[in-house]
Design a protein around this motif. Structure first.
Motif, PDB file in Angstrom:
ATOM      1  N   GLY A 401      65.926 -54.668 -30.149  1.00 57.76           N
ATOM      2  CA  GLY A 401      64.481 -54.511 -30.097  1.00 57.76           C
ATOM      3  C   GLY A 401      64.016 -53.872 -28.805  1.00 57.76           C
ATOM      4  O   GLY A 401      64.810 -53.535 -27.913  1.00 57.76           O
ATOM      5  N   PRO A 402      62.701 -53.700 -28.656  1.00 57.30           N
ATOM      6  CA  PRO A 402      62.163 -53.038 -27.462  1.00 57.30           C
ATOM      7  C   PRO A 402      62.465 -53.779 -26.169  1.00 57.30           C
ATOM      8  O   PRO A 402      62.434 -53.185 -25.096  1.00 57.30           O
ATOM      9  CB  PRO A 402      60.650 -52.981 -27.731  1.00 57.30           C
ATOM     10  N   GLY A 403      62.778 -55.072 -26.241  1.00 55.99           N
ATOM     11  CA  GLY A 403      63.111 -55.834 -25.045  1.00 55.99           C
ATOM     12  C   GLY A 403      64.598 -55.955 -24.797  1.00 55.99           C
ATOM     13  O   GLY A 403      65.029 -56.729 -23.936  1.00 55.99           O
ATOM     14  N   ALA A 404      65.400 -55.175 -25.518  1.00 63.66           N
ATOM     15  CA  ALA A 404      66.857 -55.305 -25.425  1.00 63.66           C
ATOM     16  C   ALA A 404      67.393 -54.790 -24.096  1.00 63.66           C
ATOM     17  O   ALA A 404      66.876 -53.824 -23.525  1.00 63.66           O
ATOM     18  CB  ALA A 404      67.527 -54.548 -26.571  1.00 63.66           C
ATOM     19  N   ASP A 405      68.448 -55.428 -23.634  1.00 62.36           N
ATOM     20  CA  ASP A 405      69.227 -54.951 -22.491  1.00 62.36           C
ATOM     21  C   ASP A 405      70.222 -53.929 -23.050  1.00 62.36           C
ATOM     22  O   ASP A 405      71.102 -54.272 -23.827  1.00 62.36           O
ATOM     23  CB  ASP A 405      69.958 -56.130 -21.842  1.00 62.36           C
ATOM     24  N   TRP A 406      70.089 -52.666 -22.645  1.00 64.28           N
ATOM     25  CA  TRP A 406      70.897 -51.606 -23.254  1.00 64.28           C
ATOM     26  C   TRP A 406      72.393 -51.806 -23.034  1.00 64.28           C
ATOM     27  O   TRP A 406      73.192 -51.578 -23.948  1.00 64.28           O
ATOM     28  CB  TRP A 406      70.464 -50.244 -22.702  1.00 64.28           C
ATOM     29  N   ALA A 407      72.785 -52.209 -21.842  1.00 66.01           N
ATOM     30  CA  ALA A 407      74.212 -52.382 -21.555  1.00 66.01           C
ATOM     31  C   ALA A 407      74.786 -53.500 -22.419  1.00 66.01           C
ATOM     32  O   ALA A 407      75.882 -53.361 -22.985  1.00 66.01           O
ATOM     33  CB  ALA A 407      74.421 -52.685 -20.073  1.00 66.01           C
ATOM     34  N   LYS A 408      74.073 -54.601 -22.529  1.00 69.68           N
ATOM     35  CA  LYS A 408      74.550 -55.707 -23.351  1.00 69.68           C
ATOM     36  C   LYS A 408      74.582 -55.309 -24.822  1.00 69.68           C
ATOM     37  O   LYS A 408      75.517 -55.661 -25.557  1.00 69.68           O
ATOM     38  CB  LYS A 408      73.659 -56.935 -23.153  1.00 69.68           C
ATOM     39  N   ALA A 409      73.558 -54.587 -25.277  1.00 71.63           N
ATOM     40  CA  ALA A 409      73.520 -54.159 -26.674  1.00 71.63           C
ATOM     41  C   ALA A 409      74.725 -53.275 -26.996  1.00 71.63           C
ATOM     42  O   ALA A 409      75.357 -53.425 -28.054  1.00 71.63           O
ATOM     43  CB  ALA A 409      72.221 -53.411 -26.964  1.00 71.63           C
ATOM     44  N   ARG A 410      75.058 -52.353 -26.098  1.00 72.21           N
ATOM     45  CA  ARG A 410      76.229 -51.494 -26.295  1.00 72.21           C
ATOM     46  C   ARG A 410      77.499 -52.336 -26.422  1.00 72.21           C
ATOM     47  O   ARG A 410      78.334 -52.108 -27.307  1.00 72.21           O
ATOM     48  CB  ARG A 410      76.380 -50.523 -25.122  1.00 72.21           C
ATOM     49  N   SER A 411      77.648 -53.292 -25.524  1.00 69.30           N
ATOM     50  CA  SER A 411      78.835 -54.146 -25.537  1.00 69.30           C
ATOM     51  C   SER A 411      78.915 -54.970 -26.814  1.00 69.30           C
ATOM     52  O   SER A 411      79.978 -55.093 -27.436  1.00 69.30           O
ATOM     53  CB  SER A 411      78.814 -55.066 -24.310  1.00 69.30           C
ATOM     54  N   ASP A 412      77.773 -55.528 -27.221  1.00 67.08           N
ATOM     55  CA  ASP A 412      77.749 -56.350 -28.436  1.00 67.08           C
ATOM     56  C   ASP A 412      78.032 -55.505 -29.676  1.00 67.08           C
ATOM     57  O   ASP A 412      78.724 -55.962 -30.604  1.00 67.08           O
ATOM     58  CB  ASP A 412      76.401 -57.042 -28.569  1.00 67.08           C
ATOM     59  N   LEU A 413      77.513 -54.301 -29.719  1.00 66.86           N
ATOM     60  CA  LEU A 413      77.780 -53.415 -30.861  1.00 66.86           C
ATOM     61  C   LEU A 413      79.261 -53.063 -30.943  1.00 66.86           C
ATOM     62  O   LEU A 413      79.864 -53.081 -32.020  1.00 66.86           O
ATOM     63  CB  LEU A 413      76.954 -52.133 -30.736  1.00 66.86           C
ATOM     64  N   ALA A 414      79.856 -52.742 -29.799  1.00 62.30           N
ATOM     65  CA  ALA A 414      81.258 -52.340 -29.772  1.00 62.30           C
ATOM     66  C   ALA A 414      82.191 -53.470 -30.209  1.00 62.30           C
ATOM     67  O   ALA A 414      83.324 -53.215 -30.617  1.00 62.30           O
ATOM     68  CB  ALA A 414      81.635 -51.853 -28.377  1.00 62.30           C
ATOM     69  N   ALA A 415      81.707 -54.712 -30.132  1.00 65.77           N
ATOM     70  CA  ALA A 415      82.533 -55.858 -30.534  1.00 65.77           C
ATOM     71  C   ALA A 415      82.584 -56.039 -32.040  1.00 65.77           C
ATOM     72  O   ALA A 415      83.411 -56.813 -32.546  1.00 65.77           O
ATOM     73  CB  ALA A 415      82.000 -57.128 -29.866  1.00 65.77           C
ATOM     74  N   VAL A 416      81.730 -55.336 -32.779  1.00 68.98           N
ATOM     75  CA  VAL A 416      81.741 -55.437 -34.247  1.00 68.98           C
ATOM     76  C   VAL A 416      82.855 -54.548 -34.788  1.00 68.98           C
ATOM     77  O   VAL A 416      82.871 -53.345 -34.506  1.00 68.98           O
ATOM     78  CB  VAL A 416      80.382 -55.004 -34.838  1.00 68.98           C
ATOM     79  N   PRO A 417      83.796 -55.098 -35.541  1.00 67.74           N
ATOM     80  CA  PRO A 417      84.882 -54.273 -36.093  1.00 67.74           C
ATOM     81  C   PRO A 417      84.341 -53.098 -36.904  1.00 67.74           C
ATOM     82  O   PRO A 417      83.469 -53.278 -37.761  1.00 67.74           O
ATOM     83  CB  PRO A 417      85.650 -55.251 -36.988  1.00 67.74           C
ATOM     84  N   GLY A 418      84.814 -51.888 -36.581  1.00 65.97           N
ATOM     85  CA  GLY A 418      84.378 -50.698 -37.301  1.00 65.97           C
ATOM     86  C   GLY A 418      83.244 -49.951 -36.634  1.00 65.97           C
ATOM     87  O   GLY A 418      82.900 -48.848 -37.058  1.00 65.97           O
ATOM     88  N   VAL A 419      82.643 -50.540 -35.597  1.00 59.88           N
ATOM     89  CA  VAL A 419      81.591 -49.860 -34.841  1.00 59.88           C
ATOM     90  C   VAL A 419      82.246 -49.209 -33.631  1.00 59.88           C
ATOM     91  O   VAL A 419      82.546 -49.868 -32.641  1.00 59.88           O
ATOM     92  CB  VAL A 419      80.473 -50.832 -34.404  1.00 59.88           C
ATOM     93  N   GLY A 420      82.489 -47.909 -33.734  1.00 60.39           N
ATOM     94  CA  GLY A 420      83.175 -47.180 -32.683  1.00 60.39           C
ATOM     95  C   GLY A 420      82.222 -46.475 -31.749  1.00 60.39           C
ATOM     96  O   GLY A 420      81.002 -46.620 -31.845  1.00 60.39           O
TER      97      GLY A 420
END
Length: 500
Positions: A401-420
């Motif tokens: 969302g608009p209040g997201a921490d971009w660095a954390k969001a990137r890290s969390d996304l990369a932890a999802v299998p298949g999200v490269g």
């Protein structure tokens, strides 16, 4: 910027519109605050005061100039291009979070105490969250007063005021006239927005020049999922999922502004709808900074000179884009749109649209997380990735969302299998709004780089280092370097745009 008084005074002397929205000029002798480019005033330097926000100027006792309308200038690009707590707070305030949850609710969402957040915002923006939200309510109220025939009670309610008394008081303090006077002046001048009926609200969305509409609307139109989005009558139209109910928005490029036509289930969602439309079209961007940086590259320079002011096409809903990015992995744009439309038809909530062909909201993350895999028309691995991401989003483990921490969001996304890396960078660019995202393996980027002789792989990544922190904007020029429907407005509407 506020501390560089000589530069700001030079901007005022030259009426430099590039500073509008970045900083606000207050004049001690008149008690008004203006855009730096305001043609109505040229005060002596001793009488000039500069503030980082309209709210700060209002808090200091100044009222908005009636000629240059500083409260209606594009927002500061800093809140879109940064990911620190102040920028995240400003984006959330722009979405109406303070109106819905209060200043304490805003602080909780950011993980700070209210006192800490107030201290940070006052130091950075010159006003606390309550004052910033008050300034925003005043601007929304003015827009609705001047661009609709809504009764004043409904205007106050839609703008986020708790009472008619507060609405009347704030409008009088900020604009030095009563709400009825603002509407009377609008009826005489007919200068702002469009008076609409049938439940629609039409407002003008400002932006900074130069503004290149071709790739922005071309991308949105080419990737539109039927039923959720469409290009109709020279406008990009789509459904919106807002805090108080569904809505539709029609966005049409016009000379000097974007015409935004909204149909809302609940008028309290005006603020959120306008904020999402602005972010979707990257309207608060300062086009000069990326233009100057990218024009220095010998390969990109001619493209930048030919079409300055390209913006990054985003989505109104960050979670929707993240899910659609997974759907679009390794398939064509049109095919991804078809799959998204099918999912919306099966799992999305219905929407009434008296103006066109919009029928559904895109499904929520929770709906797709629980969907029957048999109805997800994609390979098994991608289906698993889609539902894994949807589950994480629905559970709140990933915040986009608009209040997201971009660095954390990137890290969390990369932890999802298949999200490269490609998916992470596309989400960072088009959902989070990171100006420095760079999907180096994107097919369109590779084709554009090849056409410009920039190489691929390590060579391209090393070349892109010189484009920081504007690599998302460099992507727009790389995409435009090779033929693709996303680079142009639909042919049938190009003549219509030029005739307006």
């Amino acid at each position: 910027m506020i501390g560089d008084t000589d530069r700001l005074q030079a901007a005022v002397a030259g009426r430099d519109a590039r500073f509008d929205g970045w900083v606000f000029l207050a004049v001690t002798t008149t008690g008004i605050y203006c855009r730096p480019s305001c043609p109505a005033v040229k005060p002596k330097k001793d009488h000039q005061r500069f503030y980082p926000s309209a709210a700060a100027a209002q808090d200091a006792g100044y009222r908005a100039c009636k000629r240059c309308r500083p409260d209606a200038s594009p927002g500061s690009p800093a809140w879109d291009w940064r990911s620190d707590v102040c920028a995240r707070a400003m984006r959330l305030i722009g979405e109406g979070v303070v109106d819905r949850d209060g200043a304490a609710g805003l602080a909780r969402r950011l993980g700070y105490s209210l006192r800490q957040l107030e201290r940070l915002l006052i130091a950075e923006v010159g006003a606390g969250p309550a004052a910033l939200a008050r300034a925003q309510r005043a601007q929304v109220a003015r827009t609705l007063i001047e661009s609709t025939d809504l009764p004043m009670g409904q205007v106050a309610f839609a703008a986020g005021f708790a009472s008619i008394r507060a609405f009347n008081r704030v409008v009088a303090e900020v604009f030095a006239c009563a709400p009825t006077e603002l509407r009377t002046k609008r009826m005489r001048a007919k200068r702002t927005g469009t008076v609409t009926g049938g439940g629609a609200i039409t407002v003008r969305l400002a932006y900074r020049e130069p503004f290149e509409a071709s790739n922005l609307f071309g991308h949105l139109a080419a990737a539109a999922a039927p039923g959720v989005e469409e290009w109709r009558g020279g406008a990009y139209r789509r459904t919106l999922r807002l805090p108080h109910g569904p809505a539709t928005a029609a966005l049409r490029p016009a000379p000097g502004y974007i015409e935004c036509r909204l149909r809302l289930a609940d008028l309290r969602d005006v603020t959120a709808a306008v904020a999402r439309c602005r972010r979707m079209l990257d309207l608060d961007a300062d086009p000069h900074a990326p233009t100057e940086a990218l024009a220095a590259d010998p390969a990109l320079g001619p493209l930048v000179a030919a079409t300055p002011g390209r913006r990054v096409p985003r989505k109104a809903d960050a979670e929707e884009y993240a899910l659609r990015a997974v759907i679009g992995q390794q398939i064509a744009t049109a095919s991804a749109a078809t799959v998204a439309a099918g999912l919306a038809e099966r799992y999305g909530d219905p929407v009434a649209d008296p103006e066109g062909g919009l029928t559904r909201l895109f499904p929520t993350a929770a709906a797709l997380a629980e969907a029957d895999p048999a109805y997800l028309p994609m390979p098994h691995a991608r289906r698993r990735t889609l539902q894994g991401l949807a589950t994480a989003l629905a559970a709140g483990r990933i915040d986009l969302g608009p209040g997201a921490d971009w660095a954390k969001a990137r890290s969390d996304l990369a932890a999802v299998p298949g999200v490269g890396p490609w998916t992470v960078e596309m989400i960072a660019m088009r959902a989070l709004g990171d100006p420095d995202a760079f999907p180096a393996a994107d097919l369109g980027v590779l084709k554009g780089a090849a056409a410009l002789g920039l190489g691929t792989g390590r060579d391209l990544r090393e070349r892109a280092e010189s484009w920081r922190p504007w690599r998302s904007y460099a992507v727009q020029y790389l995409w435009a370097a090779s033929a693709h429907p996303t680079n142009d407005l639909p042919v049938t509407d190009e003549v219509e745009l030029s005739e307006r």
